[in-house]
Design a protein around this motif. Structure first.
Motif, mmCIF file in Angstrom:
data_model
loop_
_atom_site.group_PDB
_atom_site.id
_atom_site.type_symbol
_atom_site.label_atom_id
_atom_site.label_comp_id
_atom_site.label_asym_id
_atom_site.label_seq_id
_atom_site.Cartn_x
_atom_site.Cartn_y
_atom_site.Cartn_z
ATOM 1 N N ASP A 73 0.801 -1.217 0.000
ATOM 2 C CA ASP A 73 0.000 0.000 0.000
ATOM 3 C C ASP A 73 0.835 1.269 0.000
ATOM 4 O O ASP A 73 0.371 2.306 -0.438
ATOM 5 N N GLU A 74 2.079 1.209 0.476
ATOM 6 C CA GLU A 74 2.932 2.394 0.448
ATOM 7 C C GLU A 74 3.134 2.879 -0.994
ATOM 8 O O GLU A 74 3.108 4.082 -1.260
ATOM 9 N N VAL A 113 1.194 6.498 -2.779
ATOM 10 C CA VAL A 113 2.001 7.534 -3.432
ATOM 11 C C VAL A 113 1.611 7.632 -4.908
ATOM 12 O O VAL A 113 1.469 8.733 -5.457
ATOM 13 N N PHE A 137 2.572 3.788 10.986
ATOM 14 C CA PHE A 137 2.190 4.146 9.625
ATOM 15 C C PHE A 137 3.305 4.868 8.881
ATOM 16 O O PHE A 137 3.250 5.032 7.672
ATOM 17 N N PRO A 140 7.619 1.871 6.603
ATOM 18 C CA PRO A 140 7.114 0.910 5.617
ATOM 19 C C PRO A 140 7.182 -0.536 6.127
ATOM 20 O O PRO A 140 8.189 -0.967 6.680
ATOM 21 N N ARG A 179 3.267 -1.226 9.625
ATOM 22 C CA ARG A 179 1.833 -1.123 9.924
ATOM 23 C C ARG A 179 1.137 -2.468 9.840
ATOM 24 O O ARG A 179 0.167 -2.711 10.516
ATOM 25 N N THR A 188 -3.329 6.901 9.977
ATOM 26 C CA THR A 188 -3.785 6.747 8.601
ATOM 27 C C THR A 188 -3.939 8.103 7.930
ATOM 28 O O THR A 188 -3.484 8.302 6.802
ATOM 29 N N SER A 230 -0.316 10.074 7.668
ATOM 30 C CA SER A 230 0.577 9.448 6.684
ATOM 31 C C SER A 230 -0.040 9.494 5.287
ATOM 32 O O SER A 230 0.666 9.661 4.298
ATOM 33 N N CYS A 263 1.856 11.046 2.098
ATOM 34 C CA CYS A 263 2.202 10.200 0.950
ATOM 35 C C CYS A 263 1.507 10.637 -0.329
ATOM 36 O O CYS A 263 2.124 10.688 -1.397
#
Length: 161
Positions: free
Chosen positions: A31-32, A36, A112, A115, A118, A143, A146, A150
């Motif tokens: 999800d990171e 982005v 969060f 990387p 979480r 959430t 962050s 992001c």
């Protein structure tokens, strides 16, 4: 990321939500990266910035809530049975549970920003018995902050940075 872009082109905000809700499990991609890239897609005009941010934050939050619930319901038996294969001994699990009893709330929020962390924090929050309302408060804080950072980075600097 072209798979994600194709899904967003086809399914719009629903694709962002789904990828981020599943991304907490690392499926279909972390999800990171997705969050982005969502910012980047907003800067390219494919998504509305405010709408993308709202849906992305909601998707991550729902994903973390599901992971918390899994940790609360079945986390302990799974760790007891399979933990030794990934280095989670009973001693380590007890140490993590003690950590969560002291610092768990802020660990959830700060997790969060690291990387990969979480994913574990959500599950261990449930396993340690953290109250769901408390978890939701600190998880939503992490959430949101962050997510804003992001998505803004992706929006301002593009993909990849």
């Amino acid at each position: 990321m072209s798979i994600f872009q194709d899904f967003v082109t086809h399914y719009g905000y629903f694709a962002v939500f789904l990828f981020l809700a599943l991304g907490i499990f690392g499926l279909p991609m972390p999800d990171e990266f997705v969050i982005v890239f969502t910012g980047y897609l907003s800067s390219s005009g494919l998504l509305n910035f405010t709408g993308a941010m709202t849906i992305a934050i909601l998707g991550v939050f729902i994903g973390t809530l599901v992971t918390y619930t899994i940790g609360k319901q079945v986390g302990r038996p799974i760790v007891e049975r399979f933990g030794k294969w990934i280095g989670l001994s009973e001693k380590r699990v007890l140490r993590v549970e003690r950590w969560f009893s002291r610092y768990g709330s802020w660990t959830v929020t700060l997790g969060f920003f690291v990387p990969g962390m979480r994913h574990f924090v959500c599950c261990f929050s449930g396993m340690s018995g953290m109250a769901v309302k408390r978890y939701m408060l600190f998880s939503s804080l992490g959430t949101t902050v962050s997510g804003i950072i992001c998505i803004s980075l992706g929006y301002l600097f593009g993909w990849p940075f």
